[in-house]
Design a protein around this motif. Structure first.
Motif, PDB file in Angstrom:
ATOM      1  N   LEU A   1      12.403  14.987-127.473  1.00 15.33           N
ATOM      2  CA  LEU A   1      12.781  16.072-126.448  1.00 15.33           C
ATOM      3  C   LEU A   1      11.333  17.032-126.410  1.00 15.33           C
ATOM      4  CD1 LEU A   1      16.050  17.537-128.120  1.00 15.33           C
ATOM      5  CD2 LEU A   1      15.806  16.121-125.814  1.00 15.33           C
ATOM      6  N   SER A   2      10.360  16.603-127.433  1.00 18.56           N
ATOM      7  CA  SER A   2       9.292  17.220-127.271  1.00 18.56           C
ATOM      8  C   SER A   2       7.883  16.756-126.455  1.00 18.56           C
ATOM      9  CB  SER A   2       8.846  17.536-128.799  1.00 18.56           C
ATOM     10  OG  SER A   2       9.768  18.379-129.522  1.00 18.56           O
ATOM     11  N   TRP A   3       7.818  16.970-125.337  1.00 14.32           N
ATOM     12  CA  TRP A   3       6.738  16.272-124.293  1.00 14.32           C
ATOM     13  C   TRP A   3       6.115  17.324-123.628  1.00 14.32           C
ATOM     14  CZ3 TRP A   3       8.202  16.835-119.214  1.00 14.32           C
ATOM     15  CH2 TRP A   3       9.498  16.975-119.096  1.00 14.32           C
ATOM     16  N   PHE A   4       4.798  17.054-123.251  1.00 19.76           N
ATOM     17  CA  PHE A   4       3.982  17.695-122.200  1.00 19.76           C
ATOM     18  C   PHE A   4       3.388  16.796-121.527  1.00 19.76           C
ATOM     19  CE2 PHE A   4       0.164  19.793-120.944  1.00 19.76           C
ATOM     20  CZ  PHE A   4       0.290  21.074-120.913  1.00 19.76           C
ATOM     21  N   LEU A   5       3.713  17.149-120.160  1.00 21.17           N
ATOM     22  CA  LEU A   5       2.832  16.106-119.018  1.00 21.17           C
ATOM     23  C   LEU A   5       1.759  16.789-118.148  1.00 21.17           C
ATOM     24  CD1 LEU A   5       6.307  14.267-117.490  1.00 21.17           C
ATOM     25  CD2 LEU A   5       4.357  13.286-119.110  1.00 21.17           C
ATOM     26  N   ILE A   6       0.822  16.179-117.912  1.00 20.06           N
ATOM     27  CA  ILE A   6      -0.115  16.654-116.772  1.00 20.06           C
ATOM     28  C   ILE A   6      -0.088  15.988-115.568  1.00 20.06           C
ATOM     29  CG2 ILE A   6      -2.656  16.634-116.356  1.00 20.06           C
ATOM     30  CD1 ILE A   6      -3.241  16.788-119.214  1.00 20.06           C
ATOM     31  N   ALA A   7       0.181  16.700-114.476  1.00 20.06           N
ATOM     32  CA  ALA A   7       0.446  16.275-113.181  1.00 20.06           C
ATOM     33  C   ALA A   7      -0.295  16.770-112.042  1.00 20.06           C
ATOM     34  CB  ALA A   7       1.763  16.612-113.076  1.00 20.06           C
ATOM     35  N   HIS A   8      -0.088  15.996-111.064  1.00 20.87           N
ATOM     36  CA  HIS A   8      -0.969  16.454-109.857  1.00 20.87           C
ATOM     37  C   HIS A   8      -0.251  17.396-109.040  1.00 20.87           C
ATOM     38  CE1 HIS A   8      -3.101  13.135-111.235  1.00 20.87           C
ATOM     39  NE2 HIS A   8      -4.234  13.949-111.022  1.00 20.87           N
ATOM     40  N   SER A   9      -0.718  18.197-108.003  1.00 21.87           N
ATOM     41  CA  SER A   9      -0.084  18.859-106.721  1.00 21.87           C
ATOM     42  C   SER A   9      -0.416  17.982-105.455  1.00 21.87           C
ATOM     43  CB  SER A   9      -0.364  20.297-106.881  1.00 21.87           C
ATOM     44  OG  SER A   9      -1.950  20.330-106.489  1.00 21.87           O
TER      45      SER A   9
ATOM     46  N   SER B   1      -1.433  10.814-117.040  1.00 16.69           N
ATOM     47  CA  SER B   1      -0.613  11.857-116.377  1.00 16.69           C
ATOM     48  C   SER B   1       0.531  11.373-115.807  1.00 16.69           C
ATOM     49  CB  SER B   1      -1.693  12.442-114.933  1.00 16.69           C
ATOM     50  OG  SER B   1      -1.533  11.389-114.257  1.00 16.69           O
ATOM     51  N   LEU B   2       1.259  12.162-115.434  1.00 16.11           N
ATOM     52  CA  LEU B   2       2.620  11.896-114.775  1.00 16.11           C
ATOM     53  C   LEU B   2       2.596  10.689-113.592  1.00 16.11           C
ATOM     54  CD1 LEU B   2       5.907  12.190-114.538  1.00 16.11           C
ATOM     55  CD2 LEU B   2       5.219  14.078-113.037  1.00 16.11           C
ATOM     56  N   SER B   3       1.310  10.823-112.976  1.00 11.12           N
ATOM     57  CA  SER B   3       1.261   9.830-111.832  1.00 11.12           C
ATOM     58  C   SER B   3       1.189   8.328-112.149  1.00 11.12           C
ATOM     59  CB  SER B   3      -0.034  10.226-110.994  1.00 11.12           C
ATOM     60  OG  SER B   3      -1.093   9.987-111.657  1.00 11.12           O
ATOM     61  N   ARG B   4       0.953   8.099-113.556  1.00  9.26           N
ATOM     62  CA  ARG B   4       0.897   6.957-114.079  1.00  9.26           C
ATOM     63  C   ARG B   4       2.242   6.459-114.655  1.00  9.26           C
ATOM     64  NH1 ARG B   4      -2.058   3.885-112.214  1.00  9.26           N
ATOM     65  NH2 ARG B   4      -2.201   2.480-114.122  1.00  9.26           N
ATOM     66  N   ALA B   5       3.185   6.957-114.439  1.00 11.87           N
ATOM     67  CA  ALA B   5       4.780   6.736-114.938  1.00 11.87           C
ATOM     68  C   ALA B   5       4.989   5.175-114.578  1.00 11.87           C
ATOM     69  CB  ALA B   5       5.775   7.568-114.246  1.00 11.87           C
ATOM     70  N   GLY B   6       4.402   4.525-113.503  1.00 11.33           N
ATOM     71  CA  GLY B   6       4.612   3.337-112.927  1.00 11.33           C
ATOM     72  C   GLY B   6       6.074   2.777-112.799  1.00 11.33           C
ATOM     73  N   LEU B   7       7.005   3.679-112.211  1.00  8.91           N
ATOM     74  CA  LEU B   7       8.359   3.403-111.684  1.00  8.91           C
ATOM     75  C   LEU B   7       8.478   3.404-110.602  1.00  8.91           C
ATOM     76  CD1 LEU B   7      10.101   5.196-114.648  1.00  8.91           C
ATOM     77  CD2 LEU B   7       9.822   2.888-114.720  1.00  8.91           C
TER      78      LEU B   7
END
Length: 254
Positions: free
Chosen positions: A154-162, A127-133
């Protein structure tokens, strides 16, 4: 530098999965932990990769599913249920890079290699929370994460938390929302042996905001059994009445 002029030949935005996922654009699906977003992400990814139209009209693409959240055994188990729910052979494969404990920054070279070798042309990441930046509330960190993805495709899909206190937007900097072409809020309600899911577009660049999509995910002790589309009345607590509908009702009553 080029001169840009209007051209009707471009036509409407092409979608990989109608109405939610542009073929050349970024999509973010967000919800609180445990709401069912990873199952929906897998269902969408496998639908696109296999050209399976049971739940949504899709255009087949070569998907690479980047799993930074769950152990490999969990994905294997879930894929059996996903395939069964989509009407696919139980062993239908979804190319997956599993790197639990790693970050997006760690796996970018491997993702780039898959694209360079023609094995993928669409990223799904959990998920997006694991971007690590660094901290997710920092605008520069958010821009760096989005630049890392856009530098590959340009073609991406991210799962993220609220956020814990507000389930109506993506946790962290508003630059995540700014970088995405489509942002989808997932809400869920748990019933006996099933989860009700609503998918609502909160943002859509150059696309109409589609009505909420409503699904039922059915489970038993072994995991996902089936998925069925529902009408909005199936889970009224998940689907808000639109402001346009409310305004029309008030106008009528007045």
């Amino acid at each position: 530098i080029e001169n840009i002029h209007g051209d009707h030949a471009y036509g409407p935005i092409r979608l990989a999965l109608t109405p939610f996922v542009p073929a050349e654009g970024g999509t973010i699906l967000f919800a609180p932990p445990g709401a069912g977003k990873s199952f929906v992400g897998l269902l969408m990814a496998q639908s696109i990769h296999q050209g399976a139209n049971k739940l949504w009209p899709v255009v087949e693409r070569k998907v690479l599913y980047v799993n930074l959240e769950r152990p490999a055994a969990s994905i294997w188990r879930r894929m059996g249920g996903v395939n069964k729910a989509l009407g696919l052979p139980i062993n239908a494969a979804l190319p997956t890079l599993t790197a639990r404990g790693k970050t997006l920054k760690d796996v970018v070279p491997r993702i780039k290699a898959a694209f360079r070798e023609g094995r993928a042309d669409f990223i799904f990441m959990d998920s997006l929370s694991r971007a690590g930046l660094g901290t997710m509330v920092d605008d520069d960190n958010a821009n760096d994460a989005m630049d890392s993805l856009n530098g590959i495709t340009l073609s991406w899909f991210l799962i993220a938390h609220s956020p814990r206190a507000d389930a109506n937007h993506v946790f962290g900097s508003q630059m995540y929302d700014a970088a995405a072409d489509v942002v989808i809020r997932l809400k869920s309600a748990t019933g006996k042996g099933k989860i009700g899911i609503s998918l609502k577009m909160m943002k859509a660049n150059d696309l109409p905001l589609a009505p909420a999509d409503v699904l039922s995910l059915f489970f038993d002790a072994n995991g996902l059994l089936d998925v069925k589309r529902e009408d909005a009345g199936a889970y009224p607590e998940l689907v808000e009445q639109s402001t346009d509908d409310l305004r029309a009702l008030l106008d009528y009553l007045s």
